[in-house]
Structures are given as C-alpha cells and as structure tokens.
Enzyme design. Structure first.
Site, PDB file in Angstrom:
ATOM      1  CD  GLU A  11      -2.785   1.405   0.224  1.00  0.00           C
ATOM      2  OE1 GLU A  11      -3.272   2.533   0.058  1.00  0.00           O
ATOM      3  OE2 GLU A  11      -3.052   0.440  -0.515  1.00  0.00           O
ATOM      4  CG  HIS A  62      -8.452   5.245  -6.617  1.00  0.00           C
ATOM      5  ND1 HIS A  62      -7.991   6.530  -6.822  1.00  0.00           N
ATOM      6  CD2 HIS A  62      -7.402   4.574  -6.056  1.00  0.00           C
ATOM      7  CE1 HIS A  62      -6.741   6.633  -6.415  1.00  0.00           C
ATOM      8  NE2 HIS A  62      -6.355   5.455  -5.960  1.00  0.00           N
ATOM      9  CG  HIS A  77     -16.105  -8.141 -17.063  1.00  0.00           C
ATOM     10  ND1 HIS A  77     -15.826  -6.917 -17.620  1.00  0.00           N
ATOM     11  CD2 HIS A  77     -14.903  -8.774 -16.936  1.00  0.00           C
ATOM     12  CE1 HIS A  77     -14.520  -6.804 -17.816  1.00  0.00           C
ATOM     13  NE2 HIS A  77     -13.943  -7.923 -17.423  1.00  0.00           N
ATOM     14  CG  HIS A 113      -7.588  -8.782 -17.760  1.00  0.00           C
ATOM     15  ND1 HIS A 113      -7.644  -9.112 -19.092  1.00  0.00           N
ATOM     16  CD2 HIS A 113      -8.881  -8.624 -17.373  1.00  0.00           C
ATOM     17  CE1 HIS A 113      -8.886  -9.158 -19.498  1.00  0.00           C
ATOM     18  NE2 HIS A 113      -9.668  -8.858 -18.478  1.00  0.00           N
TER      19      HIS A 113
END
Length: 327
Positions: free
Chosen positions: A72, A134, A244, A305
């Site tokens: 993070e 985000h 999707h 991806h």
C-alpha cells in the site's frame, strides 16, 4: 528535459501506478494501512518495536501486516511522485506559449481528485463505488496524458481525409464501448466477483435463472464496517461477472471490426499499423481474460489484464485523435 520527454516519463509512471494499484487490490492489501496518507500514523510501515507499540496504541485491535502495508505504501509513494510530475507538466505548459493550457489544467485537477479518491478508498473501507471510481480515474488520467502528448507532437497522415470522415464515428463509438467494459471490469474487481463463474463460455449451471441486475449494479450497498472481500451475495456477484463476459464479447467484436475497416480502407500506413496493434492487443486481452478464469485469477495475469486494458484505451485514444483531427 523537454515537455515531450517529460510526458513520456509521466505516462510510464501513470501506468506503474495503475499496475501497482491493481497488484495491491488483488493482493487484498487495499487496507494494509488503515489510515491515509501515512501508515499507522507514520510515513513508513512501522517495523521497530517502539513503532509497533505506537501503532497498536493508535489502532487497537489491528495487527500490522508488513507485506500488505508495504504494498500500500509503495503504491502511495509512486502516486505521490506522479503527482509531482503532473505538477511540473502543468507548469511547463503554462510557461510554453504554444503548449495547450486547458488540457493540462484538467489533468492537474484530476490528479487532485485521484488523491482524494485514494484517501476515501481507505477511509471508506474499500467501498466498491469508490474503488471503481479510483480505478477509472487512473485510466482517465493516462488517456488524457497520452492525448496531451499527442497534441505536443503533431501527426501527419497523408491521404487520410476520406477514411477519417467515414470511420471517425465508428472509432468514437468503439472507444465508448471499451470505456464501458473497463468500468464493468472495475465493478467486477471491486465487488470481488472475478471468480464468481469458473467455467466457460458464460457460467456454470442455470446462471440465467439467478440474475440479480438491480442488486448487482446498485452503487449503494448499505453501511458496513468494511467492504473488504465484498458484501454482495453470490447471485449478485455472478450477475456482475456474466455482464463483464457479455461485455467482453461485444467489445471484442466492435474493436476487431474497427481494426478491419482501418486496415482495409485507410491509405495511411500509420493507421494500418495502429489497426494491427489493436488486433494484437484485443487477442492478448481475451487470452488474459480466459486465463484468469481457467487458472483462478493468478496475480501476474490479473495485473496484466489491467495493463492490457490501459494499452487498448491508449490505442483507441490515438486512433480517435488521428481520425478526428483529419475529419
């Protein structure tokens, strides 16, 4: 360093931020640091005994997981460096008389909003709509930076006037479809629905009987202590995943049709090469998507991806810029 060279460096940093964000999310490290912008109240991950004791006092009940916390924080460090690069680009564009002004201003505002979304991602405990926003912000940022780079480097496409007038609307529609598919991918990831279906081509069993469209795509999922690992039931996650996949089929068909039209009708070698790049990226992205299902979402392929989606989007930005400029 010239503005074009600086923009190239900034584009690389933006891609790194997108990939590091995906790696952090897929490693379940999005809450590796429970606060923002530091980590347990510090500018680095606490490691010394006194730092761990201080973190324990400040966040009772939470255990410091160094690996997740460092993922993070590294993501935040790279994002901070990107913010500084965008600021330098903004200042240079303001100083350079013939440089664009509005686009760098939009990019500078976007990077500030991205920082806010990064904060809300943590403070709102991975709320899916914030996480997805985000992610979309990152793709928007790299697209606008690439567009700015193209605007500082004029293109010459001989003999492309006629094909531009005819194929520009198709290229714009193709980019719109791709953007919707990226948003669907972000919603799939933020709701931990990537493995809701583990068979091909669509889903296992009587999947069509369990579709929950309203619940699956409702951005307001109630108030929860944390949204980590998702809060939706299986039927809702399966619905997101199936959407999707259908989106991927539609997107693949439209992008390949655009590539075929560009290659067969354009008189520009540059656009022909772009069409071949588009075909290659589409095939690669489909292969990565299938691999994610068959191999149960291996980290490297899942991150790749995301990279494929970014490269596809940049290719569509280039094609649209080339076609609409001539149109």
């Amino acid at each position: 360093m010239g503005i074009q060279a600086l923009l190239r460096v900034t584009l690389v940093f933006t891609l790194c931020v997108i990939l590091m964000g995906a790696y952090t999310r897929l490693s379940d490290a999005g809450l590796g640091c429970p606060d923002w912008p530091g980590c347990y109240g510090m500018l680095k991950v606490p490691s010394q005994q006194h730092e761990l004791a201080q973190a324990q006092d400040a966040f009772p009940g939470l255990e410091v997981e160094p690996k997740k916390a460092w993922l993070e924080m590294i993501h935040r460090y790279i994002a901070g460096a990107l913010g500084l690069l965008v600021l330098v680009v903004f200042i240079l564009c303001l100083k350079k008389l013939d440089a664009p002004k509005k686009l760098p201003t939009i990019i500078a505002i976007l990077i500030l909003f991205q920082a806010a979304l990064g904060m809300w991602t943590v403070t709102m405990k991975l709320m899916p709509v914030v996480v997805m926003s985000h992610l979309i912000g990152g793709f928007t940022l790299i697209s606008l930076l690439f567009l700015l780079y193209l605007r500082t480097k004029p293109l010459r496409i001989p003999g492309g006037d006629i094909v531009a007038r005819k194929l520009a609307p198709l290229a714009l529609a193709s980019m719109g479809v791709l953007i919707l598919q990226i948003i669907l991918g972000g919603w799939t990831s933020s709701n931990y629905a990537a493995l809701a279906c583990t068979s091909l081509p669509i889903c296992e069993g009587d999947w069509y009987k369990n579709l929950q469209l309203t619940q699956a795509f409702n951005p307001f999922q109630g108030v929860h202590e944390t949204y980590e690992f998702g809060v939706l039931d299986y039927s809702s996650r399966m619905t997101i995943h199936v959407a999707h996949r259908f989106g991927a089929i539609l997107t693949t068909g439209i992008l390949l049709w655009l590539a075929y039209k560009l290659f067969t009708r354009s008189q520009s070698a540059l656009l022909k090469r772009a069409s071949l790049v588009l075909v290659g990226l589409v095939i690669l992205q489909v292969g990565l998507g299938i691999s994610n299902v068959v191999l149960h979402l291996p980290l490297g392929i899942a991150v790749s991806h995301n990279a494929g989606a970014a490269m596809l989007l940049m290719t569509l930005v280039f094609i649209n810029y080339a076609l609409w400029r001539k149109a």
